[in-house]
Design a protein around this motif. Sequence first.
Motif, PDB file in Angstrom:
ATOM      1  N   ASP A   1       2.117   7.758  -9.441  1.00 45.00           N
ATOM      2  CA  ASP A   1       1.263   8.704 -10.155  1.00 45.00           C
ATOM      3  C   ASP A   1       0.143   7.990 -10.899  1.00 45.00           C
ATOM      4  O   ASP A   1      -0.951   8.515 -11.039  1.00 45.00           O
ATOM      5  CB  ASP A   1       2.086   9.517 -11.153  1.00 45.00           C
ATOM      6  N   ILE A   2       0.451   6.806 -11.404  1.00 40.51           N
ATOM      7  CA  ILE A   2      -0.536   5.965 -12.093  1.00 40.51           C
ATOM      8  C   ILE A   2      -0.285   4.525 -11.660  1.00 40.51           C
ATOM      9  O   ILE A   2       0.754   4.218 -11.077  1.00 40.51           O
ATOM     10  CB  ILE A   2      -0.448   6.084 -13.631  1.00 40.51           C
ATOM     11  N   MET A   3      -1.234   3.651 -11.950  1.00 41.68           N
ATOM     12  CA  MET A   3      -1.063   2.253 -11.555  1.00 41.68           C
ATOM     13  C   MET A   3       0.121   1.636 -12.305  1.00 41.68           C
ATOM     14  O   MET A   3       0.504   2.111 -13.370  1.00 41.68           O
ATOM     15  CB  MET A   3      -2.340   1.465 -11.821  1.00 41.68           C
ATOM     16  N   PRO A   4       0.731   0.573 -11.738  1.00 46.88           N
ATOM     17  CA  PRO A   4       1.839  -0.095 -12.416  1.00 46.88           C
ATOM     18  C   PRO A   4       1.405  -0.549 -13.814  1.00 46.88           C
ATOM     19  O   PRO A   4       0.248  -0.906 -14.032  1.00 46.88           O
ATOM     20  CB  PRO A   4       2.121  -1.300 -11.518  1.00 46.88           C
TER      21      PRO A   4
ATOM     22  N   SER B   1      12.639   4.028  -3.899  1.00 45.51           N
ATOM     23  CA  SER B   1      13.590   2.916  -3.807  1.00 45.51           C
ATOM     24  C   SER B   1      13.450   2.129  -2.514  1.00 45.51           C
ATOM     25  O   SER B   1      13.547   0.902  -2.505  1.00 45.51           O
ATOM     26  CB  SER B   1      15.024   3.432  -3.924  1.00 45.51           C
ATOM     27  N   ASP B   2      13.208   2.842  -1.410  1.00 49.87           N
ATOM     28  CA  ASP B   2      13.119   2.173  -0.110  1.00 49.87           C
ATOM     29  C   ASP B   2      11.830   1.372   0.048  1.00 49.87           C
ATOM     30  O   ASP B   2      11.722   0.540   0.950  1.00 49.87           O
ATOM     31  CB  ASP B   2      13.245   3.194   1.019  1.00 49.87           C
ATOM     32  N   LEU B   3      10.854   1.590  -0.820  1.00 52.26           N
ATOM     33  CA  LEU B   3       9.574   0.875  -0.721  1.00 52.26           C
ATOM     34  C   LEU B   3       9.505  -0.360  -1.612  1.00 52.26           C
ATOM     35  O   LEU B   3       8.577  -1.147  -1.511  1.00 52.26           O
ATOM     36  CB  LEU B   3       8.416   1.820  -1.081  1.00 52.26           C
ATOM     37  N   ILE B   4      10.477  -0.504  -2.479  1.00 53.01           N
ATOM     38  CA  ILE B   4      10.493  -1.654  -3.395  1.00 53.01           C
ATOM     39  C   ILE B   4      11.392  -2.712  -2.782  1.00 53.01           C
ATOM     40  O   ILE B   4      12.608  -2.679  -2.936  1.00 53.01           O
ATOM     41  CB  ILE B   4      10.994  -1.244  -4.793  1.00 53.01           C
ATOM     42  N   LYS B   5      10.786  -3.631  -2.066  1.00 53.54           N
ATOM     43  CA  LYS B   5      11.551  -4.647  -1.349  1.00 53.54           C
ATOM     44  C   LYS B   5      11.041  -6.034  -1.724  1.00 53.54           C
ATOM     45  O   LYS B   5      10.288  -6.660  -0.984  1.00 53.54           O
ATOM     46  CB  LYS B   5      11.439  -4.429   0.157  1.00 53.54           C
TER      47      LYS B   5
ATOM     48  N   LYS C   1       0.822  -1.224   0.000  1.00 54.84           N
ATOM     49  CA  LYS C   1       0.000   0.000   0.000  1.00 54.84           C
ATOM     50  C   LYS C   1       0.852   1.268   0.000  1.00 54.84           C
ATOM     51  O   LYS C   1       0.531   2.233  -0.684  1.00 54.84           O
ATOM     52  CB  LYS C   1      -0.948   0.026   1.202  1.00 54.84           C
ATOM     53  N   ASP C   2       1.944   1.286   0.773  1.00 53.07           N
ATOM     54  CA  ASP C   2       2.810   2.467   0.826  1.00 53.07           C
ATOM     55  C   ASP C   2       3.381   2.788  -0.560  1.00 53.07           C
ATOM     56  O   ASP C   2       3.451   3.955  -0.951  1.00 53.07           O
ATOM     57  CB  ASP C   2       3.952   2.264   1.818  1.00 53.07           C
ATOM     58  N   LEU C   3       3.782   1.759  -1.283  1.00 57.30           N
ATOM     59  CA  LEU C   3       4.306   1.949  -2.631  1.00 57.30           C
ATOM     60  C   LEU C   3       3.223   2.498  -3.560  1.00 57.30           C
ATOM     61  O   LEU C   3       3.431   3.497  -4.249  1.00 57.30           O
ATOM     62  CB  LEU C   3       4.852   0.632  -3.180  1.00 57.30           C
ATOM     63  N   LEU C   4       2.063   1.867  -3.561  1.00 56.58           N
ATOM     64  CA  LEU C   4       0.985   2.284  -4.472  1.00 56.58           C
ATOM     65  C   LEU C   4       0.543   3.725  -4.223  1.00 56.58           C
ATOM     66  O   LEU C   4       0.215   4.445  -5.175  1.00 56.58           O
ATOM     67  CB  LEU C   4      -0.206   1.343  -4.357  1.00 56.58           C
ATOM     68  N   GLU C   5       0.551   4.155  -2.974  1.00 54.18           N
ATOM     69  CA  GLU C   5       0.138   5.527  -2.650  1.00 54.18           C
ATOM     70  C   GLU C   5       1.076   6.579  -3.244  1.00 54.18           C
ATOM     71  O   GLU C   5       0.668   7.708  -3.459  1.00 54.18           O
ATOM     72  CB  GLU C   5       0.057   5.706  -1.134  1.00 54.18           C
TER      73      GLU C   5
END
Length: 159
Positions: free
Chosen positions: A73-76, A92-96, A66-70
């Motif tokens: 700017d647009i959906m993946p 970068s820190d949210l992509i784990k 959820k933190d990444l998606l928020e």
Amino acid sequence: MLLHTIIDSLAHAYGTYQDFVLNAADEIINNVKNSVEKYKDNYNIIITADHGHVPVSENVIINDNKDLLERLDIMPYGDSRAMFLKTRQDISDLIKYENVSIFKYNDIINKNLLGNVSQRFLNRVGDYLLLPEDGRALIYKVQNNRDKPLLKSHHGGAN
């Protein structure tokens, strides 16, 4: 429906190495061999393929981050084996994710990861590119396909 279309659908639904998928692939190869043998004296024959399949050992649901998606700017977008993320923030820190290579836009360009493409295409490239290095698929479930069964084989990726 053409046999190669059937193989693609079967591999997605049941997996790449099921006997009936491999048998269908063998049938296509034999048909191509027979055609080549029949016409080789009169024609130059070039055989190409548009893609292959990678068995999926794990589906990583991006919606769970959820933190990444928020911060997007647009959906993946892109593909489950080559996913683009568009954002104006450093995420970068949210992509784990284990065994997933992460490339920022400048790395994508400098390493020529996309080959020789137009500037128009590059304008549509995300700020990040995620490439699973193993049999994982990165899945973003949009609202209208949340209950859709996940595929057992996908296209693309780094391997």
